[in-house]
Scaffold this active site. Sequence first.
Site, PDB file in Angstrom:
ATOM      1  N   SER A 243      27.643  16.965  -0.330  1.00 48.50           N
ATOM      2  CA  SER A 243      28.628  16.784   0.731  1.00 48.50           C
ATOM      3  C   SER A 243      28.161  17.508   2.000  1.00 48.50           C
ATOM      4  CB  SER A 243      29.992  17.266   0.248  1.00 48.50           C
ATOM      5  OG  SER A 243      31.020  16.781   1.044  1.00 48.50           O
ATOM      6  N   ASP A 475      32.088   6.196  -2.370  1.00 49.61           N
ATOM      7  CA  ASP A 475      32.400   7.611  -2.162  1.00 49.61           C
ATOM      8  C   ASP A 475      33.516   7.709  -1.123  1.00 49.61           C
ATOM      9  OD1 ASP A 475      32.387  10.321  -1.196  1.00 49.61           O
ATOM     10  OD2 ASP A 475      30.367  10.557  -1.996  1.00 49.61           O
ATOM     11  N   HIS A 503      33.144  11.085  -5.382  1.00 55.82           N
ATOM     12  CA  HIS A 503      32.409  11.842  -4.371  1.00 55.82           C
ATOM     13  C   HIS A 503      31.171  12.474  -4.996  1.00 55.82           C
ATOM     14  CE1 HIS A 503      31.520  13.998  -0.833  1.00 55.82           C
ATOM     15  NE2 HIS A 503      32.074  15.142  -1.158  1.00 55.82           N
TER      16      HIS A 503
END
Length: 534
Positions: A243, A475, A503
């Site tokens: 991320s 995602d 995710h």
Amino acid sequence: MYTRPSLRRTRRTRSRTTVRLTASLFTAAALLVSACSSGSSTTSSGGAADAALAALPRATPSALSSYYTQRLHWRSCGVPGFQCATMKAPLDYAKPGSGDVRLAVARKKATGKGRLLGSLLVNPGGPGGSAVSYLQSYAGAGYPADVRARYDLVAVDPRGVARSEPVECLDGRQMDAYTQTDLTPDDQQERNTLVTADKKFAESCGAHSARLLRHVSTVEAARDMDILRSALGDRKLNYVGASYGTFLGATYAGLFPDRVGRVVLDGAMDPTLDARRMTLDQTAGFETAFQAFAKDCVRHSDCSLGGKGTTPAQVGDHLKAFFRKLDQHPIPAGDAAGRKLGEALATTGVIAAMYDQAEWEQLREALTSAMKQNDGGGLLALSDTYYERDADGHYSNLMMANAAVNCLDLPPAFTGPDQVEKALPTFEKASPVFGEGLAWAALNCAYWPVKATGEAHRIEANGAAPIVVVGTIRDPATPYRWAQSLAGQLSSARLLTYVGDGHTAYGRGSTCIDTTINTYLLDGTPPSPRKRCS
């Protein structure tokens, strides 16, 4: 990613607060959606960022030599099998002698007896996520045994985060009020209340963390990682970032391309996007994830948003109607602090469950309790996990650090409420369910006490060793096209695609993804171009 939070969100496996193998949703604004060709760069809403991040000189400046040659004094830190140390870095890289920032570092020594590969630095995302906590709670035991055998697993809390001189703003009671702020204002009075809440949050951060706020950028955190690399005795940096951790890792590669070792960027961010476009993309991403949840929900008898034959659009309408009801009449949540479940906390709870389909069952149960039994406890628990609020009403500094980094890295998405109002149709088109709230949430940086020092830009990292960029098709927080764009920018990138939901991809259960990444980490063999896994 959502509301105040931005690129963060932790997947939970064992306990409801334990990070799994990925990124986080930490507090302020990042997001997801469609696709462009893997060789092209995504442009920002204000035009493409033509400038590329420039590499720093290879030679270490003499003013920084004492930092690069420092010795880390490892000690036991209360968690069996882990050691901790404190590293110093210059508060201001332009003025190394003007003061230091002290950063918390942890490691778990390699377990194998064969040829070791050095250190593997891990970062779960954010900005604002504690890498040290992630290492100790998950990565130290959750990473594949072969990887743990050959690498010292290492984490550093970035400056301003958790144990590394954390940014401080509001106390727990004030944070309770802030997280309940109405993000879908119906009139001028509610709009003023929202603006006042954002201003109070910003002013509090400025009052309590004035020393740090100008020096918590991603560029500075990446430079800190190079000092850590040197202090660990590694010639090159091996790294797995998820991320926001991908932006941090890509920034490192852009600054120090000749020091890139084996680098995995999972759930990639696109550095060419400005803040508004980033928020809009993520808004669409959460809508994509919600559509997938809606299709799954109506197949279950406990789906309170509809039954067999209900379309995803109708599920969204039912959820919006429920949110509107909560806006007018919050419901009990069994909370010791007296909080009730209103629209803001309920929306956050739903958003939180979009990060991992494994949480959809919990979300269905929470919605049923709220909609059928007038009990908001389940959705409140999801929201509290998102915000990292414990049962005693204490918050981690996740939201504070998230805002501090995001507001320094990019100019604000909106400079005032009038701009938000004009943008609402675009955001509501991207997500009929979440668009309005996400647009208003992106107003928080408008009142930040420190002007942004960064801007959208390309990262090419010319001369770097192969870098693996991982993107998940659906995602919700870091759109797949962001991974495509980053892979198109980085000169040595290999794009690895996970055809699935949730995710990030590494450690999610795909044997193909895990084997491909583990092979790269252990043997240095990157995946074939445009490899896809399910």
